[in-house]
Write an enzyme that holds these catalytic residues in place. Sequence first.
Site, PDB file in Angstrom:
ATOM      1  CG  HIS A 167      -2.711  19.578 -19.197  1.00 35.25           C
ATOM      2  ND1 HIS A 167      -3.023  18.599 -20.985  1.00 35.25           N
ATOM      3  CD2 HIS A 167      -1.561  18.020 -19.438  1.00 35.25           C
ATOM      4  CE1 HIS A 167      -2.440  17.681 -21.592  1.00 35.25           C
ATOM      5  NE2 HIS A 167      -1.323  16.978 -20.196  1.00 35.25           N
ATOM      6  CB  ALA A 168      -5.142  15.139 -15.353  1.00 41.54           C
ATOM      7  CG  HIS A 205      -3.363   8.864 -18.176  1.00 45.95           C
ATOM      8  ND1 HIS A 205      -2.543   8.500 -19.433  1.00 45.95           N
ATOM      9  CD2 HIS A 205      -2.534  10.048 -17.524  1.00 45.95           C
ATOM     10  CE1 HIS A 205      -0.837   8.793 -19.138  1.00 45.95           C
ATOM     11  NE2 HIS A 205      -1.209   9.799 -18.273  1.00 45.95           N
ATOM     12  CD  GLU A 206      -2.777  12.560 -15.341  1.00 46.28           C
ATOM     13  OE1 GLU A 206      -1.550  12.177 -14.176  1.00 46.28           O
ATOM     14  OE2 GLU A 206      -3.056  12.726 -16.150  1.00 46.28           O
ATOM     15  CG  HIS A 218       1.458   8.909 -13.994  1.00 47.77           C
ATOM     16  ND1 HIS A 218       2.043   8.630 -15.265  1.00 47.77           N
ATOM     17  CD2 HIS A 218      -0.057  10.092 -15.210  1.00 47.77           C
ATOM     18  CE1 HIS A 218       2.089   8.814 -16.223  1.00 47.77           C
ATOM     19  NE2 HIS A 218       0.602   9.982 -16.307  1.00 47.77           N
ATOM     20  CD  GLU A 272       2.961   9.573 -19.391  1.00 46.98           C
ATOM     21  OE1 GLU A 272       1.458   9.681 -19.467  1.00 46.98           O
ATOM     22  OE2 GLU A 272       3.007  10.800 -19.379  1.00 46.98           O
ATOM     23  CG  HIS A 282       2.232  17.432 -23.607  1.00 46.40           C
ATOM     24  ND1 HIS A 282       0.993  17.594 -23.441  1.00 46.40           N
ATOM     25  CD2 HIS A 282       2.412  15.798 -22.465  1.00 46.40           C
ATOM     26  CE1 HIS A 282       0.840  16.683 -23.291  1.00 46.40           C
ATOM     27  NE2 HIS A 282       0.998  16.299 -22.431  1.00 46.40           N
ATOM     28  CE1 TYR A 327       1.243  11.461 -21.803  1.00 47.23           C
ATOM     29  CE2 TYR A 327       2.651  13.227 -22.811  1.00 47.23           C
ATOM     30  CZ  TYR A 327       1.744  12.678 -22.380  1.00 47.23           C
ATOM     31  OH  TYR A 327       1.923  13.633 -21.228  1.00 47.23           O
TER      32      TYR A 327
END
Length: 421
Positions: free
Chosen positions: A161-162, A191-192, A195, A219, A319, A329
Amino acid sequence: MKKDYSRFVELSNKGAKEMGYADSGALWRAKYDMPPDEFTKELDRLWDQVRPLYLSLHAYVRMKLHEKYGDVVPANGPIPAHLLGNIWAQDWSNIYPLVKPANADAGYSLTDILKNRKMDAKDMVRTGERFYTSLGFMPLPRTFWERSLFTRPRDREVVCHASAWDVDNVDDLRIKMCIEPKAEDFTTIHHELGHNFYQRAYNQLPFLFRDCANDGFHEAIGDTIALSVTPEYLVKIGFLDKAPDASRDLGLLMSRALEKVAFLPFGLLIDQWRWKVFSGEITPANYNKAWWDLRLKYQGVGPVTARGEDFFDPGAKYHVPANVPYTRYFLADILQFQFHRELSKIAGCKTPLHRCSIYDSKDAGMRLNAMLSLGLSHPWQDALETMTGSRQMDATAIIDYFAPLKTWLDEQVKGKPVGWE
Ligand code: X8Z
Ligand code: ZN
């Protein structure tokens, strides 16, 4: 897992109580710079704003699935969750071929492009990084490339899971992800990286402020960038020869809606379930029933066969056992369109929002950085105001973005049932 989870809930609540909160859910809801009850009302308000859009998509997709599968898909009831192309029914992109508007298909597949270009994992991350540097952000440090995990190791089990990491709270930035050459992973890379670039933007602040305005902001950043991965952008970076013309807009919007609009109720319901679990309103004796009640209420989906309490279906969502809050999210799904609308304006886009890419706009990058570099030093309302001029989360941005699709969906389902109760 169910037994372990209920024990975990007890222990977690014990800790929250020792910190002065009623339970762990109350602790989570206290992180939004407003009284927790007001935050709950905000969520209801936002959901009310977007629900009509979701209902239109749901009704249309149900009609198309009914045409294909017959009465397994009721004409006016919940959609069987296993037909939506994703194990959690949270992202419906995989059924695009089944529901795409006739003659309005965008006519290219990003997955095919990535495969044909023989992009490996690092190439894909480099492409993502270049988007951020085009906005004026510094390239990622050398250690990012040395210490990140980009592909599934062959010799051991890892959590695929990323995730994105800031190991030393300064610049030991990394991602951990099992990248494959497909469009979905290309999106997740952006997305990552969102962060990581956020983490670096606040690394000069006093230690306690080295965090996001609220977790929805963290997010939303990378997703905001991914909204700029438009056909026009793909042409600019040489992935596509020519962007499809405006007659293909519905296809483009449909494909985005299957990702972003379909996700809205899912983003909300995970913590609606967990908050009630933490408060004791949902007990281990009805964990699974309450789960599917919420799936029905918010998403309008149902299980393929009856699911008793021998099953613990929430445990299948990463999660839940990993204890990562999820409302973030939902917030991000709303906020990213607010950010995109504003940054598009700054980037000088004259096109509709779904055709606007902020790629290469240093002005948009500066505005974004102004918000990111506030970290947690101000309430999130200040951060939002820095970015958009508004202090309120506002779903009109996502609604406006999809407005042409909504009109079209409503025409398609004219005279057909909408909703499921
Ligand atoms: O968990 C994630 C990210 C890591 S923060 C990959 N997401 C949620 C999910 O996969 O369920 C991104 C979208 C929603
Ligand atoms: Zn994330």
